[in-house]
Design an enzyme around this catalytic site. Structure first.
Site, PDB file in Angstrom:
ATOM      1  N   PHE A 111       0.824  -1.207   0.000  1.00 40.57           N
ATOM      2  CA  PHE A 111       0.000   0.000   0.000  1.00 40.57           C
ATOM      3  C   PHE A 111       0.861   1.261   0.000  1.00 40.57           C
ATOM      4  O   PHE A 111       0.407   2.345  -0.396  1.00 40.57           O
ATOM      5  CB  PHE A 111      -0.963  -0.013   1.195  1.00 40.57           C
ATOM      6  CG  PHE A 111      -0.411   0.575   2.467  1.00 40.57           C
ATOM      7  CD1 PHE A 111      -0.555   1.925   2.757  1.00 40.57           C
ATOM      8  CD2 PHE A 111       0.244  -0.227   3.387  1.00 40.57           C
ATOM      9  CE1 PHE A 111      -0.056   2.466   3.926  1.00 40.57           C
ATOM     10  CE2 PHE A 111       0.744   0.306   4.560  1.00 40.57           C
ATOM     11  CZ  PHE A 111       0.595   1.659   4.836  1.00 40.57           C
ATOM     12  N   LYS A 112       2.119   1.132   0.383  1.00 43.60           N
ATOM     13  CA  LYS A 112       3.011   2.292   0.398  1.00 43.60           C
ATOM     14  C   LYS A 112       3.218   2.864  -1.009  1.00 43.60           C
ATOM     15  O   LYS A 112       3.579   4.031  -1.162  1.00 43.60           O
ATOM     16  CB  LYS A 112       4.368   1.908   1.000  1.00 43.60           C
ATOM     17  CG  LYS A 112       4.298   1.273   2.395  1.00 43.60           C
ATOM     18  CD  LYS A 112       3.843   2.242   3.442  1.00 43.60           C
ATOM     19  CE  LYS A 112       3.706   1.589   4.818  1.00 43.60           C
ATOM     20  NZ  LYS A 112       4.963   1.284   5.461  1.00 43.60           N
ATOM     21  N   ASP A 113       2.977   2.048  -2.046  1.00 40.27           N
ATOM     22  CA  ASP A 113       3.106   2.545  -3.415  1.00 40.27           C
ATOM     23  C   ASP A 113       2.162   3.718  -3.682  1.00 40.27           C
ATOM     24  O   ASP A 113       2.446   4.565  -4.536  1.00 40.27           O
ATOM     25  CB  ASP A 113       2.790   1.438  -4.432  1.00 40.27           C
ATOM     26  CG  ASP A 113       3.869   0.371  -4.494  1.00 40.27           C
ATOM     27  OD1 ASP A 113       5.056   0.722  -4.379  1.00 40.27           O
ATOM     28  OD2 ASP A 113       3.514  -0.811  -4.670  1.00 40.27           O
ATOM     29  N   LEU A 116       4.225   6.636  -2.227  1.00 40.92           N
ATOM     30  CA  LEU A 116       5.618   6.707  -2.653  1.00 40.92           C
ATOM     31  C   LEU A 116       5.782   6.758  -4.163  1.00 40.92           C
ATOM     32  O   LEU A 116       6.878   7.014  -4.663  1.00 40.92           O
ATOM     33  CB  LEU A 116       6.405   5.544  -2.061  1.00 40.92           C
ATOM     34  CG  LEU A 116       6.709   5.734  -0.569  1.00 40.92           C
ATOM     35  CD1 LEU A 116       7.187   4.447   0.069  1.00 40.92           C
ATOM     36  CD2 LEU A 116       7.736   6.834  -0.375  1.00 40.92           C
ATOM     37  N   THR A 146       7.753   0.021   3.356  1.00 41.66           N
ATOM     38  CA  THR A 146       8.204   1.339   2.914  1.00 41.66           C
ATOM     39  C   THR A 146       9.509   1.258   2.154  1.00 41.66           C
ATOM     40  O   THR A 146       9.707   1.944   1.145  1.00 41.66           O
ATOM     41  CB  THR A 146       8.361   2.292   4.118  1.00 41.66           C
ATOM     42  OG1 THR A 146       7.073   2.608   4.641  1.00 41.66           O
ATOM     43  CG2 THR A 146       9.048   3.583   3.710  1.00 41.66           C
TER      44      THR A 146
END
Length: 384
Positions: A111-113, A116, A146
């Site tokens: 989900f960090k995509d 980021l 992350t």
């Protein structure tokens, strides 16, 4: 209306959105918070017709007010493109009577995509806006997700270098392989002997070291961060809560203004804080329910009013949640102490010195504004 960003530990520091993104961490170890939460003054009927990219612009433009329309739309278009394997970017799927927001369609399946993918473009744009001549060195601590997402986002981005620190035995084998095999001449990965909290503390200490900062400037570099301590990570996460609500309305599953509950697995407290900001923008959210694993320092804090990291650090099957110092909680603490940088700084100093702090009964009562009606651990498990 221009939104500025205040330092949670120093009332004298207020900066623009682009400066907050560039700096990453505020002076004295503080975090940047918007001086006010803008209202989402768009009818849900209009939001329901928007693509993810259009929704992102409407939300982010209200927070990043010193970015021009052209600058922000360029960042959004470059972030949310074919690197995602679905045109919806964040599909909403119904199963077993609940809706699930799929945030795993990006380049690293984390989900960090979602944040980021855009942060490198926001950062480079911010550097140009502020006439920064130095190359930017991204320092990031990771508990798993992350690291790879940040490395992928910043790989070969001109004018940047990225160094990711991770606990050598505290991430999954797949996460470690993803990081150490990352391609890019500007990417570096460092495994430490310790846990995520120690990696995160080390990164914050580097940010707060004035001698190191000066030495870097002399060499033509400056630090920034890709962790959720950077407001440029947090603001893009607000978008998908607004998008999810609009799609539920578009699908006829909720009426206009009907409140929903949001359940979020929580480690560093950034993802659920983004939902809280969405709620404060006017999104109809009733309960915010955070899910913890065995390292349940947040659950204990919300139940008792005492934040205490002096406990066993447990390695679990969900390493991204194996965190005892939830950095983004400071942004909420700052709000419940009446946006007093002095009071917040005292609590954070106690956490640094003694590993714990206790909030007053009055502050504890204000936490209800965060999570809505109290939800027990058993009820939360049943909801999840």
């Amino acid at each position: 209306m221009a939104i500025l960003y205040a330092n949670t530990r120093d009332a004298s520091e207020k900066v623009t959105a682009s400066q907050a993104i560039l700096n990453g961490l505020a002076k004295h170890g503080g975090l940047y918070v918007p001086t006010e939460i803008p209202k989402l003054d768009i009818p849900v009927e209009e939001l329901a017709k928007m693509s993810y990219q259009e929704t992102a612009y409407e939300v982010m433009s209200r927070f990043l007010t010193d970015f021009t329309e052209e600058e922000l739309k360029n960042c959004i278009d470059r972030a949310y493109d074919s690197k995602f394997d679905t045109p919806e970017i964040a599909p909403l799927v119904e199963a077993d009577g609940a809706y699930y927001l799929e945030l795993f369609h990006g380049a690293t399946i984390a989900f960090k995509d979602m944040a980021l993918s855009i942060l490198p473009h926001l950062l480079i744009t911010a550097a140009r806006k502020n006439e920064v001549k130095e190359d930017i060195v991204i320092l990031t601590a990771t508990s798993g997700d992350t690291g790879k997402a940040a490395l992928a986002g910043f790989a070969d981005v001109e004018g940047t270098k990225i160094i990711v620190f991770y606990p050598k035995n505290g991430v999954s084998p797949i996460q470690e392989k993803q990081m150490v095999t990352q391609k890019g001449d500007n990417t570096f990965v460092v495994g430490i002997h310790g846990n995520f909290d120690q990696a995160q503390t080390g990164v914050k200490q580097m940010f707060s070291d004035p001698e190191m900062k000066e030495e870097l400037l002399q060499a033509g570099y400056r630090f920034s961060s890709a962790n959720s301590i950077n407001i440029g990570r947090l603001v893009p996460q607000i978008v998908y809560y607004v998008y999810a609500y609009a799609k539920m309305y578009a699908n006829g599953r909720i009426a206009e203004g009907e409140p929903i509950n949001v359940v979020v697995p929580t480690g560093n407290f950034g993802n659920i804080l983004a939902a809280y900001y969405a709620k404060n923008m006017g999104l109809p959210i009733a309960k915010l329910i955070f899910a913890s694993n065995e390292n349940k320092v947040l659950y204990d804090f919300f139940r008792t009013g005492e934040y205490d990291k002096n406990r066993e650090f447990i390695l679990t099957s969900s390493p991204s949640m194996d965190i005892l110092i939830s950095s983004n909680l400071e942004r909420l603490i700052y709000r419940i102490v009446g946006e007093s940088a002095d009071e917040n700084a005292k609590l954070m100093a106690a956490l640094s010195k003694d590993g714990k702090y206790v909030i007053t009964d009055e502050m504890k009562a204000q936490l209800e504004n965060f999570y809505g009606n109290y939800t027990t651990e058993k009820e939360t498990a049943e909801v999840i």
